[in-house]
Write a protein that holds these residues in place. Structure first.
Motif, PDB file in Angstrom:
ATOM      1  N   HIS A  55       0.809  -1.221   0.000  1.00  0.00           N
ATOM      2  CA  HIS A  55       0.000   0.000   0.000  1.00  0.00           C
ATOM      3  C   HIS A  55       0.846   1.278   0.000  1.00  0.00           C
ATOM      4  N   MET A  56       2.123   1.167  -0.367  1.00  0.00           N
ATOM      5  CA  MET A  56       3.021   2.316  -0.253  1.00  0.00           C
ATOM      6  C   MET A  56       2.614   3.503  -1.111  1.00  0.00           C
ATOM      7  N   GLU A  57       2.082   3.273  -2.282  1.00  0.00           N
ATOM      8  CA  GLU A  57       1.679   4.410  -3.113  1.00  0.00           C
ATOM      9  C   GLU A  57       0.605   5.230  -2.388  1.00  0.00           C
ATOM     10  N   TYR A  58      -0.366   4.566  -1.830  1.00  0.00           N
ATOM     11  CA  TYR A  58      -1.439   5.225  -1.086  1.00  0.00           C
ATOM     12  C   TYR A  58      -0.889   5.881   0.186  1.00  0.00           C
ATOM     13  N   ILE A  59      -0.012   5.192   0.901  1.00  0.00           N
ATOM     14  CA  ILE A  59       0.564   5.727   2.131  1.00  0.00           C
ATOM     15  C   ILE A  59       1.371   6.988   1.839  1.00  0.00           C
ATOM     16  N   ARG A  60       2.182   6.978   0.788  1.00  0.00           N
ATOM     17  CA  ARG A  60       2.967   8.160   0.428  1.00  0.00           C
ATOM     18  C   ARG A  60       2.055   9.356   0.165  1.00  0.00           C
ATOM     19  N   VAL A  61       0.997   9.124  -0.585  1.00  0.00           N
ATOM     20  CA  VAL A  61       0.062  10.214  -0.892  1.00  0.00           C
ATOM     21  C   VAL A  61      -0.581  10.738   0.385  1.00  0.00           C
ATOM     22  N   LEU A  62      -1.037   9.843   1.244  1.00  0.00           N
ATOM     23  CA  LEU A  62      -1.651  10.274   2.506  1.00  0.00           C
ATOM     24  C   LEU A  62      -0.690  11.115   3.340  1.00  0.00           C
TER      25      LEU A  62
END
Length: 175
Positions: free
Chosen positions: A152-159
């Motif tokens: 889920h790193m792409e989502y975590i980075r954005v958050l």
């Protein structure tokens, strides 16, 4: 099998193109490069601009404004208001540096600031961990480990970016 080793300026072409594109939108760029490395990015993008580079090792490649210092110490103590470009190209995680910049740099409405992040955090997230400073921006309690975070790193980075920028009182124009 050859073991993985950290190396300066991986995927340099993309890094250079992204920096050049964003620098066009910054009035009078003044650069703080927190992981100065071999100087390839400086040579291609920052040479001739007001510039301070930071690195834990001594560098002798012609840059006269490179300091041998731990960038976390510098970021926590220096006046960051003179910089409007922050290059956080780490071997691993640039997130501590990113959050310090957001906490310590004042943001003037209408002022354009660039922050370049190169993230190599995926190994740590495979073990269910994130740096503690990041956890609050994605709603994970400090002591909690979450299996498969790397998925889920792409989502975590954005958050993290969106929430930390909002908390700093700034806005994102381009990402």
């Amino acid at each position: 099998m050859t073991p993985w080793k950290a190396k300066d300026n991986t995927d340099g072409g993309a890094k250079i193109e992204i920096r050049k594109m964003i620098l066009e939108h910054i009035d009078a760029p003044s650069v703080l490069e927190c992981f100065a490395g071999e100087g390839k990015i400086w040579q291609a993008c920052y040479k001739g601009l007001p510039y301070v580079g930071l690195d834990k090792k001594a560098l002798s490649d012609g840059r006269t404004t490179v300091l041998k210092i731990d960038n976390l110490k510098y970021l926590r103590s220096a006046d960051l208001s003179r910089f409007n470009v922050f290059d956080l190209d780490a071997y691993g995680s640039p997130w501590h540096q990113f959050l310090i910049v957001l906490k310590r740099r004042s943001f003037v409405p209408g002022e354009a600031i660039a922050i370049f992040l190169t993230d190599g955090l995926s190994l740590l997230t495979r073990f269910g961990e994130l740096p503690h400073g990041m956890k609050k921006y994605v709603g994970i309690p400090d002591k909690m480990r979450v299996p498969c975070l790397s998925r889920h790193m792409e989502y975590i980075r954005v958050l993290v970016v969106v929430n930390a920028i909002r908390d700093a009182g700034a806005i994102i124009r381009k990402a």
